[in-house]
Design an enzyme around this catalytic site. Sequence first.
Site, PDB file in Angstrom:
ATOM      1  N   SER A 158       0.845  -1.209   0.000  1.00  8.91           N
ATOM      2  CA  SER A 158       0.000   0.000   0.000  1.00  8.91           C
ATOM      3  C   SER A 158       0.871   1.245   0.000  1.00  8.91           C
ATOM      4  O   SER A 158       1.959   1.254   0.604  1.00  8.91           O
ATOM      5  CB  SER A 158      -0.884   0.012   1.247  1.00  8.91           C
ATOM      6  OG  SER A 158      -1.446   1.303   1.431  1.00  8.91           O
ATOM      7  N   TYR A 171      -2.534  -1.221   9.990  1.00  6.10           N
ATOM      8  CA  TYR A 171      -2.545  -1.680   8.591  1.00  6.10           C
ATOM      9  C   TYR A 171      -1.201  -1.374   7.936  1.00  6.10           C
ATOM     10  O   TYR A 171      -0.618  -2.222   7.254  1.00  6.10           O
ATOM     11  CB  TYR A 171      -3.680  -0.957   7.874  1.00  6.10           C
ATOM     12  CG  TYR A 171      -3.748  -1.126   6.375  1.00  6.10           C
ATOM     13  CD1 TYR A 171      -4.344  -2.249   5.808  1.00  6.10           C
ATOM     14  CD2 TYR A 171      -3.252  -0.137   5.515  1.00  6.10           C
ATOM     15  CE1 TYR A 171      -4.435  -2.380   4.421  1.00  6.10           C
ATOM     16  CE2 TYR A 171      -3.343  -0.256   4.146  1.00  6.10           C
ATOM     17  CZ  TYR A 171      -3.933  -1.378   3.601  1.00  6.10           C
ATOM     18  OH  TYR A 171      -4.035  -1.506   2.228  1.00  6.10           O
TER      19      TYR A 171
HETATM   20  P1  NAD Z   1     -11.443  -5.482  -0.919  1.00  9.21           P
HETATM   21  O1  NAD Z   1     -11.898  -5.377   0.485  1.00  9.21           O
HETATM   22  O2  NAD Z   1     -12.390  -5.149  -2.002  1.00  9.21           O
HETATM   23  O3  NAD Z   1     -10.870  -6.935  -1.223  1.00  9.21           O
HETATM   24  C1  NAD Z   1     -10.082  -7.627  -0.283  1.00  9.21           C
HETATM   25  C2  NAD Z   1     -10.088  -9.093  -0.632  1.00  9.21           C
HETATM   26  O4  NAD Z   1      -9.402  -9.800   0.408  1.00  9.21           O
HETATM   27  C3  NAD Z   1     -11.492  -9.662  -0.725  1.00  9.21           C
HETATM   28  O5  NAD Z   1     -11.607 -10.485  -1.844  1.00  9.21           O
HETATM   29  C4  NAD Z   1     -11.613 -10.472   0.558  1.00  9.21           C
HETATM   30  O6  NAD Z   1     -12.457 -11.586   0.419  1.00  9.21           O
HETATM   31  C5  NAD Z   1     -10.179 -10.910   0.789  1.00  9.21           C
HETATM   32  N1  NAD Z   1     -10.017 -11.245   2.195  1.00  9.21           N
HETATM   33  C6  NAD Z   1     -10.113 -10.415   3.258  1.00  9.21           C
HETATM   34  N2  NAD Z   1     -10.025 -11.117   4.389  1.00  9.21           N
HETATM   35  C7  NAD Z   1      -9.885 -12.422   4.049  1.00  9.21           C
HETATM   36  C8  NAD Z   1      -9.773 -13.634   4.776  1.00  9.21           C
HETATM   37  N3  NAD Z   1      -9.798 -13.681   6.110  1.00  9.21           N
HETATM   38  N4  NAD Z   1      -9.646 -14.789   4.084  1.00  9.21           N
HETATM   39  C9  NAD Z   1      -9.638 -14.785   2.741  1.00  9.21           C
HETATM   40  N5  NAD Z   1      -9.749 -13.672   1.993  1.00  9.21           N
HETATM   41  C10 NAD Z   1      -9.880 -12.506   2.645  1.00  9.21           C
HETATM   42  O7  NAD Z   1     -10.154  -4.582  -0.991  1.00  9.21           O
HETATM   43  P2  NAD Z   1      -9.236  -4.087  -2.204  1.00  9.21           P
HETATM   44  O8  NAD Z   1      -9.262  -2.633  -2.192  1.00  9.21           O
HETATM   45  O9  NAD Z   1      -9.553  -4.822  -3.456  1.00  9.21           O
HETATM   46  O10 NAD Z   1      -7.811  -4.546  -1.645  1.00  9.21           O
HETATM   47  C11 NAD Z   1      -6.984  -5.505  -2.266  1.00  9.21           C
HETATM   48  C12 NAD Z   1      -5.570  -5.315  -1.753  1.00  9.21           C
HETATM   49  O11 NAD Z   1      -5.109  -4.013  -2.135  1.00  9.21           O
HETATM   50  C13 NAD Z   1      -5.462  -5.379  -0.224  1.00  9.21           C
HETATM   51  O12 NAD Z   1      -4.274  -6.055   0.141  1.00  9.21           O
HETATM   52  C14 NAD Z   1      -5.359  -3.917   0.171  1.00  9.21           C
HETATM   53  O13 NAD Z   1      -4.695  -3.752   1.390  1.00  9.21           O
HETATM   54  C15 NAD Z   1      -4.592  -3.347  -0.992  1.00  9.21           C
HETATM   55  N6  NAD Z   1      -4.755  -1.900  -1.161  1.00  9.21           N
HETATM   56  C16 NAD Z   1      -5.985  -1.360  -1.388  1.00  9.21           C
HETATM   57  C17 NAD Z   1      -6.103   0.003  -1.519  1.00  9.21           C
HETATM   58  C18 NAD Z   1      -7.426   0.666  -1.760  1.00  9.21           C
HETATM   59  O14 NAD Z   1      -7.509   1.889  -1.659  1.00  9.21           O
HETATM   60  N7  NAD Z   1      -8.488  -0.065  -2.076  1.00  9.21           N
HETATM   61  C19 NAD Z   1      -4.977   0.823  -1.428  1.00  9.21           C
HETATM   62  C20 NAD Z   1      -3.737   0.236  -1.195  1.00  9.21           C
HETATM   63  C21 NAD Z   1      -3.641  -1.133  -1.067  1.00  9.21           C
END
Ligand code: NAD
Length: 266
Positions: A158, A171
């Site tokens: 991130s 986080y």
């Molecule tokens: P999201 O919440 O839409 O998706 C997260 C995914 O992780 C989901 O498919 C969920 O089912 C899975 N997950 C969560 N807990 C779980 C568990 N206990 N067991 C199995 N699967 C699990 O979020 P996103 O925005 O698509 O995030 C994806 C990645 O990108 C993450 O690692 C997040 O930290 C990172 N990220 C997101 C952002 C943002 O702004 N959205 C920014 C920086 C980094």
Amino acid sequence: MSDTDLRDTGALDASTSDGIAVVTGASRGIGAAIATRLGADGYTVAVHYGRDSAAAADVVGKITAAGGTAFSFAADLAEPDTGTAFWAAYDEAAGALRDAPVRVLVNNAGIVVNAVIEETATEDFIRQQQINATAPFLIIQAALPRLADGGRVVNVSSGATRVPIPGIIGYTMTKGALEALTLPLAQHLGPRGITVNAIRPGTTDTDMNADWLRGNPEAAAGVVAQRALRRMGGTADVGDVVALLASDDARWITGQIIDATGGERL
Ligand code: NAD
């Protein structure tokens, strides 16, 4: 079409693809974008999900409708035995492909606990650490014999590790751990031709940010204003960078943390 149907029709055939790509948390958001893009690039995509089998089936359906191959499997990354359980579930869903080498492993699944340090509950802190940092370590560890030589590991970190956000301090620690894993693992797996990189997405409009970003134009404008490229990031903006790192063109990039924030606070 269910996963079983895909197996039964023989659709799971790695010989017609560029190899297998496993994407964690691929049922929605950034993971779904990564999975669909890798499917379009010719990989047989293993769509991992936590609970939402219908959403995972939709992603599999999208990939197959576009002419690709995919299957889904469930594993709760909050469980302490993640490494073993994850690959056992994968083996069951992969059927005849279970012994085929994994060419790309993307550690994308993650959760965010929105809390400053004073308000972070210990239980939430530990759960977040388990899902975001411990689980990728255990999944990679258990995958080592099945990773293809010349393959790829991509860890989704991130932008918060570069741009401080006190409201997600726990986080940020988990993502720091994921980045710290990336460098020595790249050194360790280099002799096998396996590259290991991490990407840092910036704020992206996904369910993870729904409570403060969606339907809140002011918050969105605040994010965009801090960005060189002056727009909200979409999931494909991140998925395409992962696909780049997974591609043969990126074979000479390893041990790197790639900023994919659209130039946040440059
Ligand atoms: P999201 O919440 O839409 O998706 C997260 C995914 O992780 C989901 O498919 C969920 O089912 C899975 N997950 C969560 N807990 C779980 C568990 N206990 N067991 C199995 N699967 C699990 O979020 P996103 O925005 O698509 O995030 C994806 C990645 O990108 C993450 O690692 C997040 O930290 C990172 N990220 C997101 C952002 C943002 O702004 N959205 C920014 C920086 C980094």
